[in-house]
Scaffold this motif. Structure first.
Motif: not given
Length: 376
Positions: A163-185
């Protein structure tokens, strides 16, 4: 008839260069030895006082902070610190407390040196812990549980990297989204319940010792040693520093910045998988709420250890000392019966102070370079 007077011959000795006095070979050898000795000393002093010695100086400062905390503990609880057996057991307790966060911090240090940030490490630990303690996974034994935890951590880290390298998302946003998604999963997999680990081998990782030292401490030492070698003695480490210091210059130098960034987040996820096994062994269970705020602890420990938030600089040993300092503070507050709120305020103050020190040092260093360029 005029008489021709003879002219004086020119003094050719005056045109010759003056001869220097003879040189004593013994004096020459002594002078050469003195210069060589002074040069070696100068190089040692230059290494210590220059930018290369900043990590060593900072680590010594962190050791000094640890000694101050020990002195404070000895003053406030002299009844406990007067018992050598208690001191040894308490030291092992602090190291066990630091072990899980320390493993996560190693991966976080690589990410921050590479110019990124990972806010999802705590959620990855929870997801890997929950996934490896499901009934289906535990049927495969300890090997299946460890493999599942490492695979889940690595896979989620790679997703962050993509997401960060090839999706060009800001690391803060990408990992924050993963924080919520991983906790939910993790909550979905565990059905919001605590999953008990029935595997005696996994549970024994936290309770067993070797030569009087808990296995968790050995795991932390192995991860720290591997991280130190990877950062300081391999091409991967040099590329990490280059990518974090100047990504464009690293790209022009032939480094595949995108692929390397993906590998950094994969490494962070792998460390989270190791930490998930360790934390599951400590609690003999796993749940979606485990490893809460581990991301903040890991970031804070890396900053305390000298890792620059903007990337390009950091040490594994410094990060380890940062983790031990926070664990010692937690232990110090616990034995004195102080509240968790006061402990968190002290930690926050330490983080702010560390960032301010980094900014002052970086500004002073850049000004020093600017003055040298103007002088040149």
């Amino acid at each position: 008839m005029s008489e021709t007077l003879p002219t004086a011959a020119p003094d050719r000795a005056a045109d010759l260069p003056a001869q220097s006095p003879p040189v004593d070979p013994a004096e020459t050898a002594a002078a050469g030895e003195k210069v060589a000795h002074g040069g070696a000393t100068g190089r040692r002093l230059s290494w210590w006082s220059g930018d290369n010695g900043e990590g060593a100086r900072r680590n010594l400062g962190l050791i000094g902070v640890l000694l101050v905390l020990v002195v404070i503990g000895a003053i406030t609880r002299s009844d406990l610190y007067s018992n050598p057996d208690w001191v040894w057991d308490n030291t092992l307790t602090i190291l066990k407390l630091a072990s899980v966060v320390g493993v996560v911090t190693v991966g976080m240090t690589f990410v921050i040196i590479g110019g990124g940030i990972d806010l999802s490490v705590g959620a990855i630990v929870a997801l890997a812990g929950v996934w490896c303690t499901t009934v289906a996974t535990q049927n495969f034994g300890a090997g299946g549980m460890i493999f599942t935890a490492l695979t889940v951590g690595l896979a989620v880290g790679i997703v962050n990297g993509v997401l960060i390298s090839y999706g060009r998302l800001v690391p803060f946003i990408a990992t924050l989204a993963m924080l919520v998604a991983a906790r939910g999963l993790a909550a979905e997999i565990s059905d919001k319940q605590t999953q008990i680990s029935d595997n005696q081998f996994i549970n024994g990782i936290a309770s067993n010792s070797l030569l009087g030292i808990p296995l968790l401490v050995y795991i932390l030492a192995a991860v720290v040693a591997a991280g130190w070698v990877l950062l300081n003695r391999t091409t991967f480490g040099r590329r990490t520093v280059a990518v974090g210091g100047n990504p464009e210059a690293a790209r022009l130098a032939g480094i595949n910045v995108k692929r390397h960034t993906l590998m950094l987040y994969g490494l962070s996820g792998l460390c989270c998988g190791i930490a998930a096994v360790m934390l599951t062994a400590q609690a003999n269970s796993a749940q979606a709420a485990m490893a809460n705020l581990y991301e903040l602890d890991a970031i804070a420990a890396a900053i305390i250890g000298g890792t620059l938030l903007s990337g390009g600089r950091g040490t594994i040993i410094g990060s380890l000392l940062g983790v031990i300092i926070f664990s010692t503070i937690t232990n110090l507050f616990a034995i004195n019966g102080l509240s968790t709120e006061a402990q968190n305020m002290v930690k926050g103050g330490i983080i702010v102070a560390a960032v301010l020190v980094q900014q002052v040092q970086f500004r002073s260093f850049t000004q020093f370079l600017g003055r040298n360029r103007l002088t040149t």
